[in-house]
Design a protein around this motif. Structure first.
Motif, PDB file in Angstrom:
ATOM      1  N   THR A   1       0.832  -1.375  -0.087  1.00 44.71           N
ATOM      2  CA  THR A   1      -0.074   0.114   0.092  1.00 44.71           C
ATOM      3  C   THR A   1       0.889   1.110  -0.027  1.00 44.71           C
ATOM      4  O   THR A   1       0.647   2.148  -0.699  1.00 44.71           O
ATOM      5  CB  THR A   1      -0.832   0.026   1.034  1.00 44.71           C
TER       6      THR A   1
ATOM      7  N   VAL B   1       2.200   1.890  -3.430  1.00 44.33           N
ATOM      8  CA  VAL B   1       1.412   2.420  -4.375  1.00 44.33           C
ATOM      9  C   VAL B   1       0.874   3.741  -4.075  1.00 44.33           C
ATOM     10  O   VAL B   1       0.674   4.628  -4.984  1.00 44.33           O
ATOM     11  CB  VAL B   1       0.060   1.390  -4.410  1.00 44.33           C
ATOM     12  N   VAL B   2       0.811   4.183  -2.804  1.00 41.90           N
ATOM     13  CA  VAL B   2       0.501   5.545  -2.492  1.00 41.90           C
ATOM     14  C   VAL B   2       1.627   6.641  -2.911  1.00 41.90           C
ATOM     15  O   VAL B   2       1.240   7.614  -3.553  1.00 41.90           O
ATOM     16  CB  VAL B   2       0.102   5.719  -1.010  1.00 41.90           C
TER      17      VAL B   2
ATOM     18  N   THR C   1       1.555   7.044  -6.623  1.00 39.30           N
ATOM     19  CA  THR C   1       0.383   8.039  -6.902  1.00 39.30           C
ATOM     20  C   THR C   1       0.715   9.208  -6.759  1.00 39.30           C
ATOM     21  O   THR C   1       0.413  10.225  -7.499  1.00 39.30           O
ATOM     22  CB  THR C   1      -0.713   7.376  -6.207  1.00 39.30           C
TER      23      THR C   1
ATOM     24  N   SER D   1       1.179  12.336  -9.379  1.00 34.00           N
ATOM     25  CA  SER D   1      -0.022  13.342  -9.586  1.00 34.00           C
ATOM     26  C   SER D   1       1.035  14.786  -9.805  1.00 34.00           C
ATOM     27  O   SER D   1       0.440  15.847 -10.321  1.00 34.00           O
ATOM     28  CB  SER D   1      -0.654  13.564  -8.086  1.00 34.00           C
TER      29      SER D   1
ATOM     30  N   GLY E   1      -4.375  13.715  -5.027  1.00 26.91           N
ATOM     31  CA  GLY E   1      -3.307  13.128  -4.124  1.00 26.91           C
ATOM     32  C   GLY E   1      -3.354  13.643  -2.721  1.00 26.91           C
ATOM     33  O   GLY E   1      -3.307  12.749  -1.904  1.00 26.91           O
TER      34      GLY E   1
ATOM     35  N   ILE F   1      -6.135  11.510  -1.165  1.00 27.41           N
ATOM     36  CA  ILE F   1      -5.498   9.923  -0.892  1.00 27.41           C
ATOM     37  C   ILE F   1      -4.735  10.204   0.234  1.00 27.41           C
ATOM     38  O   ILE F   1      -4.813   9.157   1.072  1.00 27.41           O
ATOM     39  CB  ILE F   1      -4.935   9.407  -2.198  1.00 27.41           C
TER      40      ILE F   1
ATOM     41  N   CYS G   1      -5.496   8.106   3.730  1.00 29.13           N
ATOM     42  CA  CYS G   1      -4.175   7.147   4.485  1.00 29.13           C
ATOM     43  C   CYS G   1      -3.906   7.802   5.744  1.00 29.13           C
ATOM     44  O   CYS G   1      -3.726   6.641   6.623  1.00 29.13           O
ATOM     45  CB  CYS G   1      -3.079   7.534   3.644  1.00 29.13           C
TER      46      CYS G   1
ATOM     47  N   CYS H   1      -5.760   4.518  -5.436  1.00 31.66           N
ATOM     48  CA  CYS H   1      -4.594   4.884  -6.299  1.00 31.66           C
ATOM     49  C   CYS H   1      -4.671   4.360  -7.623  1.00 31.66           C
ATOM     50  O   CYS H   1      -3.960   5.000  -8.497  1.00 31.66           O
ATOM     51  CB  CYS H   1      -3.477   4.230  -5.385  1.00 31.66           C
TER      52      CYS H   1
ATOM     53  N   ASN I   1      -3.984   6.710 -10.791  1.00 27.70           N
ATOM     54  CA  ASN I   1      -2.914   6.385 -11.752  1.00 27.70           C
ATOM     55  C   ASN I   1      -3.388   6.289 -13.354  1.00 27.70           C
ATOM     56  O   ASN I   1      -2.796   7.049 -14.055  1.00 27.70           O
ATOM     57  CB  ASN I   1      -2.063   5.336 -11.486  1.00 27.70           C
TER      58      ASN I   1
END
Length: 146
Positions: free
Chosen positions: A66, A69-70, A73, A77, A93, A96, A100, A134, A138
């Motif tokens: 995770t 991936v974040v 991303t 962005s 972004g 997200i 998180c 994410c 993307n």
């Protein structure tokens, strides 16, 4: 010690209370180790914060994936489709990252023991939602499907 070698509490408690009352400070605690709590088997499950090695590996794998991936991303962005970044991409972004941060608070509370174990499934569900968000971000940043 008072007269006769016994304290007042020892004279009041007497030997019969020590054998029958579980609230007696001198009660034998060995019989409590074999309690089943109505399940028919010994209940020696770990309490909050105590995980097996398998749970620890799963938590690290899910968390690491995770995080990767974040990070990809958030970098995407700012970089894609071409510098300077679009305001909508940066806003996506930031959203997200805010989601998180709420999951990180839940994980912190869970590890402190403030949340029940059933919240672990909720944390996994939210993490899965973040990964899918994410993925969508993307795909949007890289103009896939146009």
């Amino acid at each position: 010690m008072s007269a006769g070698g016994w304290t007042r509490a020892q004279r009041l408690a007497g030997p019969h209370d020590q054998d029958l009352s579980p609230l007696s400070p001198t009660a034998n605690m060995d019989d409590f180790a074999s309690r089943t709590y109505g399940t028919g088997t010994l209940d020696n499950r770990p309490l909050f914060g105590e995980n097996s090695a398998r749970d620890r590996i799963v938590n690290l794998a899910v968390g690491g994936f995770t995080l990767l991936v974040v990070i990809v991303t958030i970098i995407s962005s700012f970089v894609f489709p071409a510098p300077p970044p679009k305001g909508l991409n940066i806003f996506f972004g930031i959203c997200i990252m805010m989601i998180c941060s709420s999951v990180l608070v839940l994980i912190f509370w869970y590890r402190q023991g403030d949340l029940e174990p059933k919240f672990r499934n909720l944390i996994y569900y939210i993490i899965c939602s973040i990964i899918l968000l994410c993925l969508c971000a993307n795909l949007y940043f890289h103009d896939v499907g146009r």
